[in-house]
Design a protein around this motif. Structure first.
Motif, PDB file in Angstrom:
ATOM      1  N   HIS A   1       0.817  -1.219   0.000  1.00 59.78           N
ATOM      2  CA  HIS A   1       0.000   0.000   0.000  1.00 59.78           C
ATOM      3  C   HIS A   1       0.849   1.266   0.000  1.00 59.78           C
ATOM      4  N   GLY A   2       1.893   1.295   0.832  1.00 58.70           N
ATOM      5  CA  GLY A   2       2.718   2.501   0.929  1.00 58.70           C
ATOM      6  C   GLY A   2       2.036   3.594   1.724  1.00 58.70           C
ATOM      7  N   ALA A   3       2.775   4.655   2.020  1.00 61.03           N
ATOM      8  CA  ALA A   3       2.213   5.779   2.768  1.00 61.03           C
ATOM      9  C   ALA A   3       3.049   7.010   2.512  1.00 61.03           C
ATOM     10  N   ARG A   4       2.407   8.178   2.673  1.00 63.51           N
ATOM     11  CA  ARG A   4       3.113   9.440   2.550  1.00 63.51           C
ATOM     12  C   ARG A   4       2.978  10.160   3.880  1.00 63.51           C
ATOM     13  N   PHE A   5       4.102  10.315   4.580  1.00 64.50           N
ATOM     14  CA  PHE A   5       4.099  10.953   5.884  1.00 64.50           C
ATOM     15  C   PHE A   5       4.119  12.466   5.732  1.00 64.50           C
ATOM     16  N   ASP A   6       3.378  13.176   6.603  1.00 63.12           N
ATOM     17  CA  ASP A   6       3.415  14.637   6.589  1.00 63.12           C
ATOM     18  C   ASP A   6       4.794  15.130   6.993  1.00 63.12           C
ATOM     19  N   VAL A   7       5.253  14.687   8.155  1.00 63.52           N
ATOM     20  CA  VAL A   7       6.575  15.092   8.662  1.00 63.52           C
ATOM     21  C   VAL A   7       7.243  13.863   9.257  1.00 63.52           C
ATOM     22  N   TYR A   8       8.417  13.544   8.776  1.00 61.27           N
ATOM     23  CA  TYR A   8       9.138  12.353   9.206  1.00 61.27           C
ATOM     24  C   TYR A   8      10.539  12.795   9.609  1.00 61.27           C
ATOM     25  N   VAL A   9      10.856  12.737  10.904  1.00 56.28           N
ATOM     26  CA  VAL A   9      12.130  13.255  11.396  1.00 56.28           C
ATOM     27  C   VAL A   9      12.774  12.270  12.365  1.00 56.28           C
ATOM     28  N   LYS A  10      14.036  12.506  12.620  1.00 59.21           N
ATOM     29  CA  LYS A  10      14.785  11.644  13.535  1.00 59.21           C
ATOM     30  C   LYS A  10      15.672  12.491  14.433  1.00 59.21           C
ATOM     31  N   ASP A  11      15.995  11.923  15.606  1.00 61.32           N
ATOM     32  CA  ASP A  11      17.138  12.439  16.345  1.00 61.32           C
ATOM     33  C   ASP A  11      18.079  11.252  16.541  1.00 61.32           C
TER      34      ASP A  11
ATOM     35  N   GLU B   1      13.471   4.032  19.263  1.00 53.66           N
ATOM     36  CA  GLU B   1      12.224   4.474  19.877  1.00 53.66           C
ATOM     37  C   GLU B   1      11.424   5.206  18.800  1.00 53.66           C
ATOM     38  N   SER B   2      10.172   4.849  18.643  1.00 53.71           N
ATOM     39  CA  SER B   2       9.393   5.488  17.590  1.00 53.71           C
ATOM     40  C   SER B   2       8.141   6.132  18.157  1.00 53.71           C
ATOM     41  N   TYR B   3       7.794   7.282  17.573  1.00 55.99           N
ATOM     42  CA  TYR B   3       6.629   8.050  18.013  1.00 55.99           C
ATOM     43  C   TYR B   3       5.778   8.394  16.796  1.00 55.99           C
ATOM     44  N   ILE B   4       4.512   8.029  16.870  1.00 55.31           N
ATOM     45  CA  ILE B   4       3.554   8.454  15.850  1.00 55.31           C
ATOM     46  C   ILE B   4       2.603   9.434  16.516  1.00 55.31           C
ATOM     47  N   LEU B   5       2.618  10.662  16.025  1.00 60.58           N
ATOM     48  CA  LEU B   5       1.876  11.757  16.631  1.00 60.58           C
ATOM     49  C   LEU B   5       0.865  12.306  15.632  1.00 60.58           C
ATOM     50  N   PHE B   6      -0.411  12.205  15.964  1.00 61.32           N
ATOM     51  CA  PHE B   6      -1.470  12.750  15.125  1.00 61.32           C
ATOM     52  C   PHE B   6      -2.063  13.982  15.800  1.00 61.32           C
TER      53      PHE B   6
ATOM     54  N   ASP C   1     -10.615   5.409  11.413  1.00 57.88           N
ATOM     55  CA  ASP C   1      -9.685   4.275  11.538  1.00 57.88           C
ATOM     56  C   ASP C   1      -8.273   4.732  11.920  1.00 57.88           C
ATOM     57  N   VAL C   2      -8.213   5.672  12.860  1.00 57.79           N
ATOM     58  CA  VAL C   2      -6.920   6.241  13.245  1.00 57.79           C
ATOM     59  C   VAL C   2      -5.960   5.177  13.763  1.00 57.79           C
ATOM     60  N   TRP C   3      -6.436   4.308  14.660  1.00 59.35           N
ATOM     61  CA  TRP C   3      -5.522   3.330  15.247  1.00 59.35           C
ATOM     62  C   TRP C   3      -5.026   2.338  14.198  1.00 59.35           C
ATOM     63  N   LEU C   4      -5.857   2.004  13.230  1.00 53.79           N
ATOM     64  CA  LEU C   4      -5.396   1.119  12.161  1.00 53.79           C
ATOM     65  C   LEU C   4      -4.347   1.828  11.308  1.00 53.79           C
ATOM     66  N   ARG C   5      -4.554   3.104  11.102  1.00 49.52           N
ATOM     67  CA  ARG C   5      -3.568   3.883  10.326  1.00 49.52           C
ATOM     68  C   ARG C   5      -2.243   3.973  11.079  1.00 49.52           C
ATOM     69  N   THR C   6      -2.301   4.201  12.382  1.00 45.84           N
ATOM     70  CA  THR C   6      -1.057   4.256  13.160  1.00 45.84           C
ATOM     71  C   THR C   6      -0.363   2.904  13.167  1.00 45.84           C
ATOM     72  N   ARG C   7      -1.140   1.832  13.199  1.00 48.56           N
ATOM     73  CA  ARG C   7      -0.552   0.482  13.151  1.00 48.56           C
ATOM     74  C   ARG C   7       0.236   0.291  11.871  1.00 48.56           C
ATOM     75  N   TYR C   8      -0.346   0.717  10.746  1.00 53.73           N
ATOM     76  CA  TYR C   8       0.329   0.546   9.465  1.00 53.73           C
ATOM     77  C   TYR C   8       1.561   1.446   9.377  1.00 53.73           C
ATOM     78  N   TYR C   9       1.411   2.686   9.812  1.00 58.38           N
ATOM     79  CA  TYR C   9       2.546   3.610   9.784  1.00 58.38           C
ATOM     80  C   TYR C   9       3.697   3.092  10.639  1.00 58.38           C
TER      81      TYR C   9
END
Length: 271
Positions: free
Chosen positions: A60-70, A114-119, A86-94
């Motif tokens: 399926h793929g995805a396009r992230f709004d903002v994808y950053v790292k430290d 450590e990963s953070y998905i912030l909506f 379906d927010v939680w399903l979207r976060t699961r896929y992301y």
């Protein structure tokens, strides 16, 4: 359908394209992360905006709004201007895409960051009235025990900014929802928004991207109309076939006359 593009002058921080552009500023990006996640970020390595991840050809793929790292973490920050069911399903896929993108082939799972998905949502996705929703994984047999898989999923509801106890977060959520700056940080964001609105390169990029999106929408609309016409023609043919059958016309003649398969006409006769 009239095609309209939102004028640059009307854009706010909450608009997807403006949000991504403002978050190119590392200090603002860092400030948003630290406020909403209540963590310290040592630095922003790079803001990678509208990053596309499609690990396999048919995925399926995805396009992230903002994808950053430290140094030790990876962050995906999304802004939603509409309520999503379906927010939680979207976060699961992301989350799966973040892990796939960050773990090199052959590396052990211990290397996962450590990963953070912030909506950040303009509307309440769960209709509970909370200003934020945090997903936790716990053991079913011992709910007090959290599973530490280094993943964090947080959804903010900007429409409930008044119920937020943390002043910095409340000011930020109100700014997202009402476009009303209340402190130094949101003032800084506003200055950045105004600067971008006056920037010719930004305006050109916005027009180019928005026109492309409208072209995609228009293509989908025309394909939908074509499908609708085809479905409508089929429905009319079936209605005509029923009327002719009711008047005793031979099924083979009906099939040839209105373009239906003989088997379909015979089935209509049985029905």
């Amino acid at each position: 359908m009239k095609r309209e593009i939102k004028p640059v002058e009307d854009l706010t921080f909450a608009d997807d394209f403006m949000f991504g552009a403002v978050m190119r500023d590392k200090e603002i990006c860092k400030g948003v992360i630290e406020r909403l996640l209540k963590i310290q970020v040592d630095h922003i390595e790079y803001p990678e905006l509208q990053k596309s991840i499609q690990p396999y050809y048919q995925s399926h793929g995805a396009r992230f709004d903002v994808y950053v790292k430290d140094s030790n973490s990876v962050f995906d920050i999304e802004i939603n201007t509409y309520r999503e069911d379906d927010v939680w399903l979207r976060t699961r896929y992301y989350q799966s895409l973040l892990d796939t993108d960050n773990l090199l082939r052959g590396e052990p799972y211990s290397k996962l960051k450590e990963s953070y998905i912030l909506f950040i949502s303009m509307e309440d996705p769960f209709k509970k009235g909370f200003s934020s929703y945090t997903a936790l994984q716990v053991l079913k047999e011992e709910p007090a025990t959290q599973i530490d898989d280094r993943t964090h999923k947080v959804v903010y509801n900007a429409s409930a900014w008044q119920s937020e106890a943390d002043l910095n977060i409340r000011n930020f959520l109100r700014y997202v929802y009402e476009n009303t700056p209340e402190d130094e940080f949101t003032d800084e964001i506003t200055r950045h928004v105004l600067k971008l609105k006056a920037d010719e390169i930004f305006k050109g990029e916005y027009r180019q991207v928005t026109i492309h999106e409208f072209d995609v929408m228009e293509k989908g609309r025309l394909e939908g109309l074509k499908t609708g016409r085809e479905e409508g023609s089929s429905e009319r043919a079936i209605l005509d076939a029923r009327n002719l059958l009711a008047n005793g016309v031979n099924p083979e003649i009906i099939a040839k006359s209105i373009g239906l398969e003989l088997e379909e006409v015979l089935k209509l006769k049985e029905d």
